[in-house]
Design an enzyme around this catalytic site. Structure first.
Site, PDB file in Angstrom:
ATOM      1  N   CYS A 154      84.989  -9.995 -28.314  1.00  0.00           N
ATOM      2  CA  CYS A 154      85.021  -9.300 -30.017  1.00  0.00           C
ATOM      3  C   CYS A 154      83.941  -9.825 -30.726  1.00  0.00           C
ATOM      4  O   CYS A 154      83.298  -9.243 -31.596  1.00  0.00           O
ATOM      5  CB  CYS A 154      86.523  -9.572 -30.425  1.00  0.00           C
ATOM      6  SG  CYS A 154      87.719  -8.705 -29.823  1.00  0.00           S
ATOM      7  N   HIS A 155      83.912 -11.265 -30.677  1.00  0.00           N
ATOM      8  CA  HIS A 155      83.095 -11.801 -31.682  1.00  0.00           C
ATOM      9  C   HIS A 155      82.173 -13.009 -31.008  1.00  0.00           C
ATOM     10  O   HIS A 155      81.447 -13.776 -31.801  1.00  0.00           O
ATOM     11  CB  HIS A 155      83.769 -12.417 -33.072  1.00  0.00           C
ATOM     12  CG  HIS A 155      84.273 -11.162 -33.656  1.00  0.00           C
ATOM     13  ND1 HIS A 155      85.815 -11.284 -33.570  1.00  0.00           N
ATOM     14  CD2 HIS A 155      84.055 -10.358 -34.543  1.00  0.00           C
ATOM     15  CE1 HIS A 155      86.222 -10.132 -34.204  1.00  0.00           C
ATOM     16  NE2 HIS A 155      85.062  -9.760 -34.693  1.00  0.00           N
TER      17      HIS A 155
END
Length: 193
Positions: A154-155
């Site tokens: 995701c990040h």
């Protein structure tokens, strides 16, 4: 001439005292009735906040770790969240122990994240501490990130072989739940010693 009735003062005192007692009894009865009614309403409201049967059933989970080969990991479900169980290799243990703890964002040694005498078994929640995504690295062929542990797609948070945050926005290491080894091949997650 009409006679004025004579009122005996002792009769009036007794009648007034009786009236006072009746009034007190009615007040106590009314308050008691209201109290019982309030309890009858509040108990179900509080009881509905207790965990449901399906949540209580998932309060602990027992896992058979006998078939997890060295260097492999499995994903399980614990309290409706992913759980990672990794059988660390001697190389992964050495890599985790070689990291200076003072350089870590959330300083913990591998020994603090595993059970005494079982440093090869790392059990963590499979939820990134940044925004709750599920990191990759537990299944065969998934990217493990530059530190060989887990990688959050995701990040971009990267965790090392001890599931400690090493790079990216995640503020904490992957959480280690309470667990107990019931035998050499069985572990109960959610149980306290």
């Amino acid at each position: 001439m009409a006679e004025t009735p004579v009122i005996d003062s002792s009769d009036a005192a007794i009648e007034g005292e009786t009236e006072l007692r009746r009034r007190d009894f009615l007040n106590i009865a009314a308050i008691s009735f209201a109290g019982v009614g309030a309890v009858a309403v509040v108990v179900p409201l509080i009881n509905q906040m207790n965990p449901s049967a399906d949540v209580l059933a998932e309060a602990t989970v027992e896992l058979d770790i006998a078939k997890i080969a060295e260097g492999q990991a499995i994903k399980a479900i614990y309290r409706k969240q992913p759980l990672f169980v990794r059988h660390l290799t001697a190389k992964e243990i050495a890599e985790a122990n070689a990291v200076p703890v003072a350089t870590l964002r959330d300083p913990q040694t591998l020994a603090q994240r595993t059970k005494p005498g079982k440093p090869e078994w790392l059990i963590t929640m499979g939820v990134c501490t940044h925004l709750g995504c599920v990191p990759l690295g537990a299944a065969e062929g998934e990217p493990r990130g530059e530190f060989g542990g887990y990688f959050c797609p995701c990040h971009g948070s990267s965790y090392d072989t001890a599931a400690r945050i090493r790079k990216g926005p995640a503020p904490k290491n992957l959480e280690v739940p309470d667990y107990v080894f019931r035998s050499a091949t069985a572990v109960e997650v959610g149980a306290k010693v």
